[in-house]
Design a protein around this motif. Structure first.
Motif, PDB file in Angstrom:
ATOM      1  N   LEU A 232       0.823  -1.203   0.000  1.00 40.32           N
ATOM      2  CA  LEU A 232       0.000   0.000   0.000  1.00 40.32           C
ATOM      3  C   LEU A 232       0.862   1.259   0.000  1.00 40.32           C
ATOM      4  O   LEU A 232       0.541   2.235  -0.685  1.00 40.32           O
ATOM      5  CB  LEU A 232      -0.946  -0.008   1.207  1.00 40.32           C
ATOM      6  N   ILE A 233       1.959   1.233   0.735  1.00 44.46           N
ATOM      7  CA  ILE A 233       2.834   2.407   0.785  1.00 44.46           C
ATOM      8  C   ILE A 233       3.442   2.703  -0.581  1.00 44.46           C
ATOM      9  O   ILE A 233       3.624   3.858  -0.968  1.00 44.46           O
ATOM     10  CB  ILE A 233       3.918   2.239   1.864  1.00 44.46           C
ATOM     11  N   TYR A 234       3.753   1.652  -1.354  1.00 43.63           N
ATOM     12  CA  TYR A 234       4.296   1.845  -2.701  1.00 43.63           C
ATOM     13  C   TYR A 234       3.249   2.441  -3.638  1.00 43.63           C
ATOM     14  O   TYR A 234       3.564   3.283  -4.476  1.00 43.63           O
ATOM     15  CB  TYR A 234       4.828   0.530  -3.268  1.00 43.63           C
ATOM     16  N   LEU A 235       2.004   2.011  -3.511  1.00 42.16           N
ATOM     17  CA  LEU A 235       0.935   2.576  -4.330  1.00 42.16           C
ATOM     18  C   LEU A 235       0.697   4.048  -3.994  1.00 42.16           C
ATOM     19  O   LEU A 235       0.484   4.864  -4.888  1.00 42.16           O
ATOM     20  CB  LEU A 235      -0.346   1.776  -4.159  1.00 42.16           C
ATOM     21  N   GLN A 236       0.740   4.388  -2.715  1.00 41.66           N
ATOM     22  CA  GLN A 236       0.584   5.778  -2.314  1.00 41.66           C
ATOM     23  C   GLN A 236       1.738   6.631  -2.845  1.00 41.66           C
ATOM     24  O   GLN A 236       1.531   7.739  -3.324  1.00 41.66           O
ATOM     25  CB  GLN A 236       0.508   5.893  -0.792  1.00 41.66           C
ATOM     26  N   PHE A 237       2.949   6.079  -2.744  1.00 43.27           N
ATOM     27  CA  PHE A 237       4.115   6.800  -3.242  1.00 43.27           C
ATOM     28  C   PHE A 237       4.032   6.993  -4.757  1.00 43.27           C
ATOM     29  O   PHE A 237       4.306   8.075  -5.273  1.00 43.27           O
ATOM     30  CB  PHE A 237       5.399   6.051  -2.862  1.00 43.27           C
TER      31      PHE A 237
ATOM     32  N   ARG B 110       1.311   7.047  -6.600  1.00 42.28           N
ATOM     33  CA  ARG B 110       0.225   7.984  -6.875  1.00 42.28           C
ATOM     34  C   ARG B 110       0.665   9.431  -6.632  1.00 42.28           C
ATOM     35  O   ARG B 110       0.245  10.347  -7.316  1.00 42.28           O
ATOM     36  CB  ARG B 110      -0.974   7.661  -5.990  1.00 42.28           C
ATOM     37  N   PHE B 111       1.550   9.613  -5.674  1.00 44.49           N
ATOM     38  CA  PHE B 111       2.058  10.945  -5.369  1.00 44.49           C
ATOM     39  C   PHE B 111       3.099  11.407  -6.392  1.00 44.49           C
ATOM     40  O   PHE B 111       3.084  12.549  -6.832  1.00 44.49           O
ATOM     41  CB  PHE B 111       2.674  10.957  -3.963  1.00 44.49           C
ATOM     42  N   THR B 112       4.005  10.526  -6.782  1.00 43.65           N
ATOM     43  CA  THR B 112       5.123  10.935  -7.641  1.00 43.65           C
ATOM     44  C   THR B 112       4.812  10.885  -9.143  1.00 43.65           C
ATOM     45  O   THR B 112       5.477  11.567  -9.913  1.00 43.65           O
ATOM     46  CB  THR B 112       6.366  10.071  -7.378  1.00 43.65           C
ATOM     47  N   LEU B 113       3.849  10.099  -9.551  1.00 46.90           N
ATOM     48  CA  LEU B 113       3.566   9.970 -10.975  1.00 46.90           C
ATOM     49  C   LEU B 113       3.217  11.305 -11.646  1.00 46.90           C
ATOM     50  O   LEU B 113       3.797  11.632 -12.689  1.00 46.90           O
ATOM     51  CB  LEU B 113       2.472   8.927 -11.219  1.00 46.90           C
ATOM     52  N   PRO B 114       2.310  12.108 -11.091  1.00 48.87           N
ATOM     53  CA  PRO B 114       2.033  13.405 -11.740  1.00 48.87           C
ATOM     54  C   PRO B 114       3.261  14.313 -11.792  1.00 48.87           C
ATOM     55  O   PRO B 114       3.475  15.026 -12.770  1.00 48.87           O
ATOM     56  CB  PRO B 114       0.935  14.026 -10.876  1.00 48.87           C
TER      57      PRO B 114
ATOM     58  N   ARG C 237       9.645  23.449 -11.047  1.00 48.05           N
ATOM     59  CA  ARG C 237      10.727  23.095 -10.114  1.00 48.05           C
ATOM     60  C   ARG C 237      10.208  23.086  -8.671  1.00 48.05           C
ATOM     61  O   ARG C 237      10.592  22.225  -7.877  1.00 48.05           O
ATOM     62  CB  ARG C 237      11.891  24.059 -10.256  1.00 48.05           C
ATOM     63  N   THR C 238       9.340  24.014  -8.336  1.00 49.73           N
ATOM     64  CA  THR C 238       8.795  24.050  -6.978  1.00 49.73           C
ATOM     65  C   THR C 238       7.916  22.840  -6.726  1.00 49.73           C
ATOM     66  O   THR C 238       8.014  22.203  -5.672  1.00 49.73           O
ATOM     67  CB  THR C 238       7.992  25.346  -6.779  1.00 49.73           C
ATOM     68  N   TRP C 239       7.070  22.494  -7.666  1.00 47.16           N
ATOM     69  CA  TRP C 239       6.180  21.341  -7.491  1.00 47.16           C
ATOM     70  C   TRP C 239       6.952  20.033  -7.449  1.00 47.16           C
ATOM     71  O   TRP C 239       6.569  19.107  -6.760  1.00 47.16           O
ATOM     72  CB  TRP C 239       5.147  21.281  -8.608  1.00 47.16           C
ATOM     73  N   SER C 240       8.055  19.947  -8.206  1.00 46.12           N
ATOM     74  CA  SER C 240       8.811  18.695  -8.201  1.00 46.12           C
ATOM     75  C   SER C 240       9.695  18.569  -6.974  1.00 46.12           C
ATOM     76  O   SER C 240      10.208  17.500  -6.696  1.00 46.12           O
ATOM     77  CB  SER C 240       9.645  18.565  -9.474  1.00 46.12           C
TER      78      SER C 240
END
Length: 143
Positions: free
Chosen positions: A2-7, A9-13, A139-142
């Protein structure tokens, strides 16, 4: 798991944003390579992009700034204010180059380009004015 899916989901965009921005130069270059005046178009875009990068260099550290200094929502708002201030200042400088004889001096005299190429570079610069602000936000969002 679950932690990998959350990560993910957060980093993909964020990853998609950074990758899309890095492909933008290649897409523009491939389009310019198919234009009627290829050499002039590519030279003008390369010169305009170099000028944009020079005057937008103050934006580069914002990935690290947002990563290290954004401890809460208040700090993040301050970082956004700084990004907007620096991005708008860079855009104002580039606008000044487009609208004043300073741009002609920079392109023709300093870079040794002819008047025809100056017109194309100035046109490209006019379209690239918002790039420092967009780059700062990315750059700020990343970060």
């Amino acid at each position: 798991m679950l932690i990998y899916l959350q990560f993910a989901r957060f980093t993909l965009p964020l990853a998609i944003t950074v990758v899309a921005f890095s492909f933008s130069g290649q897409v523009i270059n491939s389009g310019l390579a198919r234009s009627p005046r290829t050499v002039e178009s590519l030279a003008a875009f390369a010169l305009a992009w170099g000028i944009i990068e020079f005057f937008g260099a103050a934006i580069y550290p914002f990935r690290q700034v947002s990563l290290v200094l954004a401890e809460d929502a208040r700090a993040l708002r301050k970082i956004y204010q700084l990004v907007f201030a620096v991005g708008l200042l860079s855009a104002a400088i580039i606008s000044g180059l487009v609208l004043t004889p300073a741009g002609t001096w920079l392109i023709e005299d300093l870079h040794g380009a002819d008047a025809g190429l100056n017109a194309v570079v100035t046109y490209a610069l006019a379209w690239l004015i918002p790039i420092p602000l967009l780059d700062g936000l990315i750059r700020t969002w990343s970060g």
